[in-house]
Design an enzyme around this catalytic site. Structure first.
Site, PDB file in Angstrom:
ATOM      1  N   HIS B  79      11.481  22.299   4.640  1.00  0.00           N
ATOM      2  CA  HIS B  79      11.474  21.599   3.349  1.00  0.00           C
ATOM      3  C   HIS B  79      11.154  20.125   3.565  1.00  0.00           C
ATOM      4  CE1 HIS B  79      12.710  19.974  -0.521  1.00  0.00           C
ATOM      5  NE2 HIS B  79      13.585  19.200   0.094  1.00  0.00           N
ATOM      6  N   ASP B 108     -18.315   4.478  -3.037  1.00  0.00           N
ATOM      7  CA  ASP B 108     -17.598   5.598  -2.412  1.00  0.00           C
ATOM      8  C   ASP B 108     -16.707   5.002  -1.321  1.00  0.00           C
ATOM      9  OD1 ASP B 108     -16.873   8.126  -1.150  1.00  0.00           O
ATOM     10  OD2 ASP B 108     -18.589   8.980  -2.220  1.00  0.00           O
ATOM     11  N   TRP B 144      14.118  17.937   9.984  1.00  0.00           N
ATOM     12  CA  TRP B 144      12.765  17.362   9.941  1.00  0.00           C
ATOM     13  C   TRP B 144      12.628  16.242  10.970  1.00  0.00           C
ATOM     14  CZ3 TRP B 144      10.385  12.649   8.736  1.00  0.00           C
ATOM     15  CH2 TRP B 144      11.239  11.622   8.331  1.00  0.00           C
ATOM     16  N   SER B 171      -5.191  13.202  10.795  1.00  0.00           N
ATOM     17  CA  SER B 171      -5.727  13.109   9.435  1.00  0.00           C
ATOM     18  C   SER B 171      -5.305  11.802   8.772  1.00  0.00           C
ATOM     19  CB  SER B 171      -5.245  14.309   8.632  1.00  0.00           C
ATOM     20  OG  SER B 171      -5.326  14.050   7.263  1.00  0.00           O
ATOM     21  N   SER B 172      -4.027  11.449   8.928  1.00  0.00           N
ATOM     22  CA  SER B 172      -3.531  10.219   8.304  1.00  0.00           C
ATOM     23  C   SER B 172      -4.197   8.986   8.877  1.00  0.00           C
ATOM     24  CB  SER B 172      -2.028  10.076   8.526  1.00  0.00           C
ATOM     25  OG  SER B 172      -1.330  10.903   7.666  1.00  0.00           O
ATOM     26  N   HIS B 255      10.989   4.840  10.076  1.00  0.00           N
ATOM     27  CA  HIS B 255      11.344   3.946   8.982  1.00  0.00           C
ATOM     28  C   HIS B 255      10.144   3.364   8.262  1.00  0.00           C
ATOM     29  CE1 HIS B 255      14.199   2.436   6.275  1.00  0.00           C
ATOM     30  NE2 HIS B 255      13.424   1.386   6.183  1.00  0.00           N
ATOM     31  N   GLU B 257       7.519   4.853   7.920  1.00  0.00           N
ATOM     32  CA  GLU B 257       7.089   6.030   7.171  1.00  0.00           C
ATOM     33  C   GLU B 257       7.713   6.069   5.771  1.00  0.00           C
ATOM     34  OE1 GLU B 257       5.031   8.462   7.518  1.00  0.00           O
ATOM     35  OE2 GLU B 257       5.774   9.877   6.026  1.00  0.00           O
ATOM     36  N   TYR B 259       8.474   3.590   3.996  1.00  0.00           N
ATOM     37  CA  TYR B 259       7.775   2.628   3.145  1.00  0.00           C
ATOM     38  C   TYR B 259       6.345   3.052   2.896  1.00  0.00           C
ATOM     39  CZ  TYR B 259      11.963   0.091   3.183  1.00  0.00           C
ATOM     40  OH  TYR B 259      13.269  -0.219   2.980  1.00  0.00           O
ATOM     41  N   SER B 270       2.995  -0.811 -10.690  1.00  0.00           N
ATOM     42  CA  SER B 270       2.513  -2.148 -11.034  1.00  0.00           C
ATOM     43  C   SER B 270       1.219  -2.102 -11.838  1.00  0.00           C
ATOM     44  CB  SER B 270       2.275  -2.973  -9.762  1.00  0.00           C
ATOM     45  OG  SER B 270       3.465  -3.065  -9.028  1.00  0.00           O
ATOM     46  N   HIS B 304      18.880   1.477  12.003  1.00  0.00           N
ATOM     47  CA  HIS B 304      19.942   1.733  11.016  1.00  0.00           C
ATOM     48  C   HIS B 304      20.079   3.228  10.724  1.00  0.00           C
ATOM     49  CE1 HIS B 304      16.873   1.043   7.528  1.00  0.00           C
ATOM     50  NE2 HIS B 304      16.950   2.311   7.808  1.00  0.00           N
ATOM     51  N   HIS B 305      19.134   4.025  11.223  1.00  0.00           N
ATOM     52  CA  HIS B 305      19.295   5.478  11.123  1.00  0.00           C
ATOM     53  C   HIS B 305      20.208   6.003  12.230  1.00  0.00           C
ATOM     54  CE1 HIS B 305      16.046   6.034   8.143  1.00  0.00           C
ATOM     55  NE2 HIS B 305      15.544   4.967   8.717  1.00  0.00           N
ATOM     56  N   THR B 330      12.490  -6.294  -2.331  1.00  0.00           N
ATOM     57  CA  THR B 330      12.528  -5.161  -3.258  1.00  0.00           C
ATOM     58  C   THR B 330      13.084  -5.614  -4.604  1.00  0.00           C
ATOM     59  OG1 THR B 330      13.016  -3.839  -1.310  1.00  0.00           O
ATOM     60  CG2 THR B 330      13.151  -2.738  -3.419  1.00  0.00           C
ATOM     61  N   LYS B 333      10.511  -7.376  -6.657  1.00  0.00           N
ATOM     62  CA  LYS B 333       9.613  -6.450  -7.351  1.00  0.00           C
ATOM     63  C   LYS B 333      10.234  -5.960  -8.656  1.00  0.00           C
ATOM     64  CE  LYS B 333       6.551  -4.681  -3.888  1.00  0.00           C
ATOM     65  NZ  LYS B 333       5.402  -4.833  -4.782  1.00  0.00           N
ATOM     66  N   ARG B 452      25.664  16.989   5.804  1.00  0.00           N
ATOM     67  CA  ARG B 452      24.401  17.595   5.397  1.00  0.00           C
ATOM     68  C   ARG B 452      24.070  18.732   6.361  1.00  0.00           C
ATOM     69  NH1 ARG B 452      19.786  13.234   7.267  1.00  0.00           N
ATOM     70  NH2 ARG B 452      18.393  14.748   6.346  1.00  0.00           N
TER      71      ARG B 452
END
Lengths: 330, 528
Positions: B79, B108, B144, B171-172, B255, B257, B259, B270, B304-305, B330, B333, B452
């Site tokens: 998932h 293009d 994951w 790909s990314s 991390h 990732e 963002y 925006s 922090h993870h 943040t 924004k 979890r």
């Protein structure tokens, strides 16, 4: 003996519904009382002012919105001392964490009400359907500096107590006793390394019967949070826990004592707690460790000094018998 | 309009293109590729969503009912991987493909053939990932984040996952190099950097983040692969390695990732907020600087993870302060969006509803983010349902809601047809209701002590889990409504007016007909 691991709500099969109903009633009364006050003081004048401008139709929408915001606010503030929050703290670190969380929740709530108060006021009044014409401003350096600096100050205010607690929780020196906890797939092993009880060693496994998990028998109050051998410690003594693992990562976690530390195979980490009161505190492995990750609870039993001494004596004599039998068998 | 070829001329181009399936296989057109990205990501969203339904069905009641623990772990793992790498990320690349050339006045993407390749890698990777359910031993089941040593234990499924991540990463990287090159080199005359629409800015910064961190992910999964099969001991203490090193490297990717998945949402919001407020975006330059600061800060907060993994006091304090600091840009924004709405002339079509819903719920996710940044609190909520609630508030009501806002906002430009506004609003309100039903209560579950990634739980967690599951089923069904709305719009929607949103100011609305022609801006517009 009190059981703190389960929060304040006692749940024994039939009582579930009753307990919930009592909770719900309490909640309803409380909500009613507070919302009446809040409405009188804060909301009413505001509604009158705005409804003069936007007419009666707007009024019901405004009330609905404000009611929503306040319900959410109350929902969060209600958290104090119920099953909506951390379990009742039983150590100094857990207490500090608990208080810090409440205090930061209040700050967040204030910011929330501030920001969304402005936004929803704008949504109600600055809409095309009420004929509002758009302004054309698009920046203001002063305002932007202000709303950069204020959050910084708020963060510093939050960081100060947090820093103190971090330093305190990392200080595992001058402990009264040391216990080693080892994570296995899927149980915990405990070795009393130093202090009263030195030499005691045992495994601690889930004791919930398989039939309860497979829904073939009614589930007990401590379903999945009960073990065959509890870790026993004396009240008021600083206990240093050395944590490691034998196979994969695990984490040793007892919420009421404010302790969580990953168990890493091949490495040793440590943490500490001093339990304030005698009781049974329950936790679970908190790092995914495979198939039975959900089935390796941690149960800490905190005893008064005298009882603890008796427990140690019993354990040591039992293990002495075991050892001598072992020797005889050889 | 001068920028667009006349009809006869335009058709002359298309005549050389293959038709049917080969049109899609061989296409180098940014609009075709964007469309494929979007359909692919929606398909993956449904697959990942189905897994979520399985998870919530198992957690509906205590006890084991539907999924055995091992299969449950496979469901949670896949998932996460499918939603992150298969649904959210490609969806944003789809938006970038459609919108970046049109918003900067380019014909293009810079590397049109590479663009085709970066899309067609995705179905291959997805096949490996989803197919791993059917190999002996089943799919990867280590979460994951696939922390070793647990992920060293798994079977063939883990290897398939590793290859899949390699391909997705390639790909990314290709996609982001393409986006960077397009933005830096193909802007219309007069469009300086500080005149670019914010969506383009956020994607430029995101693309740099991707180029920075995807190779790190590729490296870490390769090390895992050699640990599994070639006798290395990067993450094995017995051979002199360190399992915690995996976490450091993973989160150095992981991390930023986070963002990567939220910055383009900021860009979409925006665009939407000023359009429907009929007022220019407040604080454009501070928005750009805030985005850049978030991106830079995101690279120095990874640990922090790992507050419970054990680290020196100064380490914990540094990562706590750095993480808290992210709240500042943040916050800027959110204040800017509010100031954009302030004294605007707002209307509330579906894109605007999703954008406001985004701000409202993303801020809640931001608050729980600050709470998670505080080390002592984080240590309590780490790996509990509190964290699940937190990141679904920023990923579902953040990224996903912004994607919905963007889809409703641009679908008239893409198809020349309008979606059904009434159904769109239903989609929003149902999503809003069921989302909160699902995830708000999970905060309480986490605080009360539910870890979890467990398939079964104590009775004290039963009522909130039931509520959460009911919400999840509702949320899942609601997304089928979105599918219906989109198909209905494409097939038989009313013809869209040239300018469906009177407040829009970006090039695709002001300089191109609706629907946008297959080839747009062969002669660049002049931006004043």
């Amino acid at each position: 003996m009190r059981d703190f691991g389960k929060g304040n709500v006692a749940i024994v099969n039939n009582d579930v519904v009753l307990t919930n109903r009592i909770l719900a009633d309490d909640l309803r009364n409380w909500l009613k009382r507070i919302s009446v006050q809040v409405c009188n003081v804060l909301v009413a004048p505001e509604i009158c002012k705005i409804s003069n401008h936007v007419g009666g139709n707007m009024r019901s929408k405004l009330v609905a919105t404000l009611a929503g915001v306040f319900t959410l606010a109350l929902y969060s503030s209600m958290a104090v001392g119920s099953k909506y929050n951390f379990p009742e703290p039983q150590s100094i670190i857990a207490r500090e964490t608990y208080d810090m969380h409440i205090w930061i929740m209040w700050i967040c709530l204030a910011i929330f009400v501030g920001v969304f108060g402005v936004m929803f006021y704008s949504i109600l009044k600055h809409r095309k359907s009420v004929g509002y014409k758009a302004a054309n401003f698009h920046h203001s350096t002063t305002v932007e500096i202000i709303w950069t600096v204020i959050p910084c100050i708020i963060l510093v205010v939050m960081a100060v107590p947090a820093t103190k607690t971090v330093i305190a929780m990392k200080d595992t020196s001058s402990s009264d006793m040391t216990i080693k906890a080892t994570g296995y797939q899927w149980m915990w092993g405990y070795d009393y390394l130093q202090g009263e009880g030195e030499g005691i060693s045992f495994f601690s496994k889930l004791s919930t019967p398989r039939a309860q998990i497979e829904n073939k028998a009614p589930k007990g109050e401590n379903y999945l949070l009960e073990v065959d051998n509890r870790v026993v410690v004396p009240v008021g003594k600083k206990v240093r826990v050395i944590i490691t693992a034998n196979d994969v990562l695990h984490a040793w976690w007892v919420p009421a004592l404010g302790v969580k530390q990953d168990a890493i195979p091949g490495f040793i980490r440590d943490t500490w707690f001093t339990a304030d009161k005698a009781g049974i505190y329950r936790g679970q492995c908190a790092e995914l460790c495979g198939k039975d990750h959900g089935y390796m609870p941690i149960v800490v039993e905190v005893m008064e000094a005298g009882e603890y001494t008796k427990w140690v004596a019993a354990q040591l004599s039992a293990s002495a018998i075991k050892t001598s039998m072992h020797i005889e068998n050889k | 309009m001068a920028a667009v070829h006349g009809d006869a001329h335009g058709h002359g181009h298309d005549d050389h293109h293959p038709s049917g399936i080969m049109r899609w296989v061989t296409t180098t057109n940014h609009k075709d590729i964007g469309t494929m990205y979007l359909w692919f990501s929606f398909a993956m969203f449904l697959v990942g969503g189905t897994l979520a339904m399985g998870i919530r069905a198992e957690l509906y009641q205590p006890g084991i009912q539907i999924l055995e623990p091992e299969l449950f772990n496979q469901f949670t793992t896949l998932h996460g991987l499918i939603m992150v790498f298969g649904a959210i990320m490609p969806a944003f690349v789809g938006f970038a493909n459609w919108q970046v050339p049109m918003m900067i006045g380019a014909p293009d993407m810079a590397f049109a053939r590479m663009n085709n390749w970066s899309f067609w890698l995705l179905p291959v990777a997805a096949t490996l990932l989803v197919g791993s359910f059917f190999v002996p031993g089943g799919a990867a089941a280590g979460g994951w984040t696939f922390y070793p040593p647990l992920s060293t234990q798994g079977g063939l499924g883990v290897d398939l996952m590793i290859f899949s991540v390699h391909i997705l990463g390639a790909s990314s990287i290709m996609g982001s190099i393409n986006i960077i090159t397009t933005i830096l080199n193909m802007r219309a005359p007069g469009m300086t950097m500080m005149k670019m629409p914010l969506f383009v800015w956020t994607w430029l910064i995101t693309a740099y983040l991707l180029v920075l961190v995807m190779p790190v992910l590729a490296g870490v999964v390769t090390m895992l692969l050699t640990d599994r099969h070639f006798g290395t001991s990067f993450f094995n203490a017995a051979g002199g390695g360190d399992p915690v090193m995996f976490q450091h490297i993973f989160w150095f990717f992981g991390h930023p990732e986070v963002y990567i998945m939220i910055l383009p949402s900021f860009g979409i919001v925006s665009e939407v907020i000023p359009t429907f407020s009929r007022k220019p975006l407040f604080g454009y330059s501070s928005m750009v600087y805030a985005t850049a600061s978030i991106a830079i800060l995101s690279c120095v907060v990874w640990a922090h993870h790992m507050f419970t993994a054990g680290m020196p006091t100064v380490g914990q304090l540094f990562f706590m302060y750095a993480t808290m600091l992210i709240a500042v840009p943040t916050g800027v924004k959110v204040f800017n969006w509010t100031a954009t709405m302030w004294r605007g002339s707002m209307t509330f079509e579906t894109p605007m509803l999703f954008a406001i819903g985004f701000i409202f719920l993303f801020v809640i996710g931001g608050f729980s983010g600050v709470i998670c940044a505080i080390v002592p609190i984080d240590i309590q909520v780490q790996d509990t349902y509190y964290v699940i609630a937190h990141f679904h508030y920023v990923l579902v009501s953040g990224s996903l809601f912004a994607l919905f806002a963007g889809a409703y906002y641009w679908i008239p430009k893409w198809t020349g047809r309008m979606y059904n506004e009434t159904l769109g609003k239903w989609h929003f309100w149902l999503s809003m209701f069921f989302f909160n039903l699902t995830f708000f209560v999970q905060h309480f579950l986490g605080l009360a002590g539910m870890p979890r990634r467990i398939p079964d739980y104590n009775l004290q967690f039963a009522d909130f889990n039931m509520i959460s599951s009911l919400g999840a089923f509702g949320f899942g069904l609601t997304q089928l409504l979105f599918l219906y709305i989109m198909i209905n719009c494409i097939r038989s929607g009313e013809k869209a007016p040239q300018m469906p949103w009177d407040g829009a100011t970006t090039l695709e609305w002001t300089h191109l007909p609706t629907p946008a022609p297959y080839h747009s801006f062969e002669n660049p517009p002049i931006v004043k």
